[in-house]
Design a protein around this motif. Sequence first.
Motif, mmCIF file in Angstrom:
data_model
loop_
_atom_site.group_PDB
_atom_site.id
_atom_site.type_symbol
_atom_site.label_atom_id
_atom_site.label_comp_id
_atom_site.label_asym_id
_atom_site.label_seq_id
_atom_site.Cartn_x
_atom_site.Cartn_y
_atom_site.Cartn_z
ATOM 1 N N GLU A 53 49.203 37.347 52.423
ATOM 2 C CA GLU A 53 47.882 36.753 52.306
ATOM 3 C C GLU A 53 46.910 37.688 51.565
ATOM 4 O OE1 GLU A 53 49.559 37.004 55.091
ATOM 5 O OE2 GLU A 53 50.074 34.931 55.573
ATOM 6 N N GLY A 54 45.975 37.074 50.861
ATOM 7 C CA GLY A 54 44.938 37.853 50.181
ATOM 8 C C GLY A 54 45.365 38.457 48.867
ATOM 9 N N GLY A 55 46.450 37.971 48.278
ATOM 10 C CA GLY A 55 46.943 38.548 47.037
ATOM 11 C C GLY A 55 45.958 38.441 45.892
ATOM 12 N N PHE A 56 45.242 37.309 45.790
ATOM 13 C CA PHE A 56 44.279 37.135 44.703
ATOM 14 C C PHE A 56 43.134 38.131 44.833
ATOM 15 C CE2 PHE A 56 40.350 35.293 43.077
ATOM 16 C CZ PHE A 56 40.696 35.050 41.759
ATOM 17 N N VAL A 57 42.662 38.320 46.045
ATOM 18 C CA VAL A 57 41.556 39.261 46.267
ATOM 19 C C VAL A 57 41.987 40.675 45.915
ATOM 20 C CG1 VAL A 57 40.009 40.260 47.999
ATOM 21 C CG2 VAL A 57 40.517 37.805 48.039
ATOM 22 N N ARG A 58 43.188 41.048 46.335
ATOM 23 C CA ARG A 58 43.673 42.393 46.024
ATOM 24 C C ARG A 58 43.831 42.595 44.520
ATOM 25 N NH1 ARG A 58 46.879 41.272 50.483
ATOM 26 N NH2 ARG A 58 48.681 40.790 49.160
ATOM 27 N N ALA A 59 44.355 41.577 43.840
ATOM 28 C CA ALA A 59 44.528 41.688 42.388
ATOM 29 C C ALA A 59 43.180 41.829 41.690
ATOM 30 C CB ALA A 59 45.287 40.471 41.864
ATOM 31 N N PHE A 60 42.194 41.056 42.145
ATOM 32 C CA PHE A 60 40.856 41.136 41.554
ATOM 33 C C PHE A 60 40.256 42.519 41.773
ATOM 34 C CE2 PHE A 60 36.215 40.616 41.882
ATOM 35 C CZ PHE A 60 35.949 40.111 40.615
ATOM 36 N N LYS A 61 40.398 43.026 42.989
ATOM 37 C CA LYS A 61 39.877 44.356 43.294
ATOM 38 C C LYS A 61 40.572 45.416 42.460
ATOM 39 C CE LYS A 61 39.508 45.471 47.601
ATOM 40 N NZ LYS A 61 39.870 45.595 49.036
ATOM 41 N N ALA A 62 41.883 45.264 42.274
ATOM 42 C CA ALA A 62 42.632 46.235 41.478
ATOM 43 C C ALA A 62 42.141 46.238 40.033
ATOM 44 C CB ALA A 62 44.120 45.919 41.533
ATOM 45 N N ILE A 63 41.858 45.053 39.486
ATOM 46 C CA ILE A 63 41.348 44.965 38.117
ATOM 47 C C ILE A 63 39.973 45.614 38.015
ATOM 48 C CG2 ILE A 63 40.567 43.376 36.332
ATOM 49 C CD1 ILE A 63 42.734 41.423 37.284
ATOM 50 N N VAL A 103 43.606 51.499 40.791
ATOM 51 C CA VAL A 103 44.355 50.248 40.954
ATOM 52 C C VAL A 103 45.055 50.235 42.303
ATOM 53 C CG1 VAL A 103 46.350 48.946 40.111
ATOM 54 C CG2 VAL A 103 44.643 49.790 38.499
ATOM 55 N N LYS A 104 45.619 51.360 42.698
ATOM 56 C CA LYS A 104 46.292 51.456 43.996
ATOM 57 C C LYS A 104 45.299 51.217 45.131
ATOM 58 C CE LYS A 104 50.009 52.865 46.408
ATOM 59 N NZ LYS A 104 50.480 54.244 46.135
ATOM 60 N N ALA A 105 44.106 51.770 44.990
ATOM 61 C CA ALA A 105 43.070 51.557 46.008
ATOM 62 C C ALA A 105 42.667 50.094 46.059
ATOM 63 C CB ALA A 105 41.859 52.439 45.720
ATOM 64 N N GLY A 106 42.530 49.461 44.896
ATOM 65 C CA GLY A 106 42.170 48.056 44.869
ATOM 66 C C GLY A 106 43.226 47.157 45.484
ATOM 67 N N SER A 107 44.483 47.585 45.399
ATOM 68 C CA SER A 107 45.577 46.810 45.999
ATOM 69 C C SER A 107 45.691 47.057 47.494
ATOM 70 C CB SER A 107 46.903 47.157 45.322
ATOM 71 O OG SER A 107 47.360 48.442 45.704
ATOM 72 N N GLU A 108 44.736 47.817 48.052
ATOM 73 C CA GLU A 108 44.730 48.174 49.472
ATOM 74 C C GLU A 108 45.962 49.002 49.835
ATOM 75 O OE1 GLU A 108 44.239 44.580 51.679
ATOM 76 O OE2 GLU A 108 42.323 44.085 50.741
ATOM 77 N N GLY A 109 46.366 49.848 48.895
ATOM 78 C CA GLY A 109 47.460 50.773 49.140
ATOM 79 C C GLY A 109 48.845 50.191 48.964
ATOM 80 N N ARG A 110 48.944 48.916 48.623
ATOM 81 C CA ARG A 110 50.261 48.293 48.517
ATOM 82 C C ARG A 110 51.013 48.739 47.271
ATOM 83 N NH1 ARG A 110 47.318 45.083 51.738
ATOM 84 N NH2 ARG A 110 48.319 43.541 53.076
ATOM 85 N N GLY A 111 50.338 48.779 46.123
ATOM 86 C CA GLY A 111 51.006 49.129 44.894
ATOM 87 C C GLY A 111 52.099 48.123 44.546
ATOM 88 N N GLY A 112 52.952 48.471 43.626
ATOM 89 C CA GLY A 112 54.038 47.585 43.243
ATOM 90 C C GLY A 112 54.098 47.384 41.746
ATOM 91 N N ARG A 113 55.135 46.673 41.288
ATOM 92 C CA ARG A 113 55.392 46.548 39.864
ATOM 93 C C ARG A 113 54.225 45.902 39.102
ATOM 94 N NH1 ARG A 113 60.247 47.126 37.700
ATOM 95 N NH2 ARG A 113 60.330 48.673 39.369
#
Length: 212
Positions: A53-63, A103-113
């Motif tokens: 859940e929240g993938g769009f928000v995390r992606a936006f924050k990462a950008i 970007v890692k911080a915006g992803s809430e620490g998840r990171g990934g490809r």
Amino acid sequence: MDFSQAQFEGGTAPIASQCAVCQQPLTTEYWSANGLTMCATCAAQLEAGPPPEGGFVRAFKAIVFGSGAGLVGAIGYGAIIYLTDYQLALITILIGWMVGRAVKAGSEGRGGRGYQVLATVLTYVFCNEAFVPVLMKQATEGQDAASSVIAAIVSPFLALAIPFLGEMGPIGILILAFGMYQAWKEAAKPVVNVEGPFAIAQEPAPEAAAVP
């Protein structure tokens, strides 16, 4: 559970009396994850990964975070190039590190490809955008106001082709590539090694005092 804290220094942690995540007491067994001692529930959640859940928000924050870091780096690097007419290409490595971490911080620490690709692209873009002030200066010397407006519009796009225009040189391109790799590495998914269960040694019950 805070999955942004999943990456810790390796090593064997001492057996704690409570779970390092939920603080529940450990009685008979424990699991180990990157040096942390935890209970069965937290270990299972960590091994399963964060909820989608929240993938769009995390992606936006990462950008947003990555672009902000890249813009700061580009402004600083651009000022150096403009004022000194000298390219400190090693700064691109710092920009890559900044962008990757953001970007890692915006992803809430998840990171990934996907986040790694984003960080790499942003690093390339903003490292080259640092040349915009110089390009504008070259394009507007002795030109009228209309030409300056055109240069302001074209320069950001032209800057993206800087590595292919011979402005950087082989060493500069190599360092830029290393900066992009740095961004890729910083935005990687945390590595979590969950091991267990391990039994907790029980202290022997005290012997009853002898009755005289």
